[in-house]
Design a protein around this motif. Structure first.
Motif, PDB file in Angstrom:
ATOM      1  N   GLY A   1       0.804  -1.222   0.000  1.00  0.00           N
ATOM      2  CA  GLY A   1       0.000   0.000   0.000  1.00  0.00           C
ATOM      3  C   GLY A   1       0.833   1.266   0.000  1.00  0.00           C
TER       4      GLY A   1
ATOM      5  N   GLU B   1      -0.241  -1.894  -4.696  1.00  0.00           N
ATOM      6  CA  GLU B   1      -1.276  -0.927  -4.310  1.00  0.00           C
ATOM      7  C   GLU B   1      -2.602  -1.333  -4.957  1.00  0.00           C
TER       8      GLU B   1
ATOM      9  N   ALA C   1      -2.837  -7.090  -1.889  1.00  0.00           N
ATOM     10  CA  ALA C   1      -1.686  -7.592  -1.136  1.00  0.00           C
ATOM     11  C   ALA C   1      -1.917  -8.998  -0.574  1.00  0.00           C
TER      12      ALA C   1
ATOM     13  N   ASN D   1       3.193   0.674   5.977  1.00  0.00           N
ATOM     14  CA  ASN D   1       2.118   1.249   6.793  1.00  0.00           C
ATOM     15  C   ASN D   1       0.873   0.509   6.312  1.00  0.00           C
TER      16      ASN D   1
END
Ligand code: SAM
Length: 280
Positions: free
Chosen positions: A53, A74, A102, A124
């Motif tokens: 991400g 992403e 992901a 993150n």
């Protein structure tokens, strides 16, 4: 890359992008936390780093500036397109962007030969997929180190000790392969928009001899923790009725009994259990 709430808000407006809650789009806007993440991971030039991400590319740019190669996945089509157009040309052949999920691509399609050479993960994480993604990563090949930004509650579950309410299957799978080095609490103000809860930066270092649970043992352990109020004897009797002598012996050698609940069983016992015939 934007490093303040105002710059982030301006860039989002320019892109006509409304942060999506269901994708956990809380962008980092604190330079110290970005630096801390890169520092904790001790990124060296030529390191291979996987990021989950990348969003607006704030952390991604900091990783690339160290000289590392970055493989990132992403899910948001617009953000992916924005990074392809703006960040990828600044770092030719070093930023490998994948548009996708992901959980399906836990290592952002990092080629196996690069993975074998050793790699790290810095991310993150979008909170909704953090646990299924981590579970997939823990099936191997394993990164040498992971520096992960997580919601406090998820971080607590991952590093929980036996006997605690938060101790679960993911704690077992993670702690069998990684040691937890000191991390950091991160305030909601470090993100835009601000999340409702505090976050934590976890620093996970691969053990010298990491253990990877086979898929079918993982399913069995997950099943036990889903009925965490039940006793281990009853749980295993239902699952491995023909092998009760073996697991009873194993419980005894570990100083445990039929009445112990899954949440009180240490990681080392689950590892021993998974190498017991007929599971091994
Ligand atoms: N890395 C950026 C930063 O630190 O500012 C953004 C982090 S934000 C917490 C999570 C990012 O993950 C968002 O960009 C979001 O679109 C993306 N994302 C959400 N779900 C995803 C998934 N299943 N697979 C890949 N990316 C996902």
């Amino acid at each position: 890359m934007p490093l303040s709430p105002t710059a982030t808000r301006d860039l989002l407006a320019q892109l006509g992008h409304q942060p999506k809650r269901f994708l956990g789009q809380n962008f980092l806007v604190d330079g110290n936390i970005v630096r801390k993440s890169v520092e904790l991971a001790r990124i060296q030039p030529d390191d291979t780093v996987v990021e989950i991400g990348p969003g607006l590319g704030t952390l991604t740019a900091a990783l690339l500036e160290t000289g590392a190669d970055v493989w990132a996945v992403e899910k948001d089509r617009n953000l992916h397109a924005h990074l392809e157009a703006t960040l990828a040309p600044r770092f030719p052949n070093r930023l490998h962007l994948l548009e996708g999920d992901a959980v399906e691509h836990p290592l952002a399609n990092l080629p196996i030969e690069h993975a074998r050479g050793g790699f790290k993960i810095v991310a993150n994480l979008p909170y909704a997929v953090a646990t299924p993604w981590l579970d997939a990563v823990l099936s191997g090949p394993l990164p040498m180190q992971m520096v992960l930004m997580l919601q406090q509650e998820a971080a607590q579950r991952y590093v929980a000790h036996p006997g605690s309410k938060s101790f679960g299957a993911i704690s077992v799978f993670l702690q069998a392969a990684y040691d937890v080095a000191p991390g950091h609490k991160v305030a909601a103000a470090c993100f835009f928009p601000r999340p409702d809860v505090e976050s934590q930066l976890l620093n996970l270092i691969r053990k010298p001899v990491p253990f990877v649970f086979p898929a079918k043992v993982k399913a069995l352990i997950r099943g036990c923790f889903q009925q965490r109020r039940k006793q281990i004897g009853a749980l295993l009797k239902a699952r491995l009725p023909a092998h009760s002598q073996k697991w009873r012996e194993l419980l005894q050698t570990g100083g445990l009994s039929d009445q112990t609940r899954p949440e009180a069983i240490p990681v080392e016992w689950w590892v021993r259990f998974s190498t017991m015939p007929p599971l091994a």
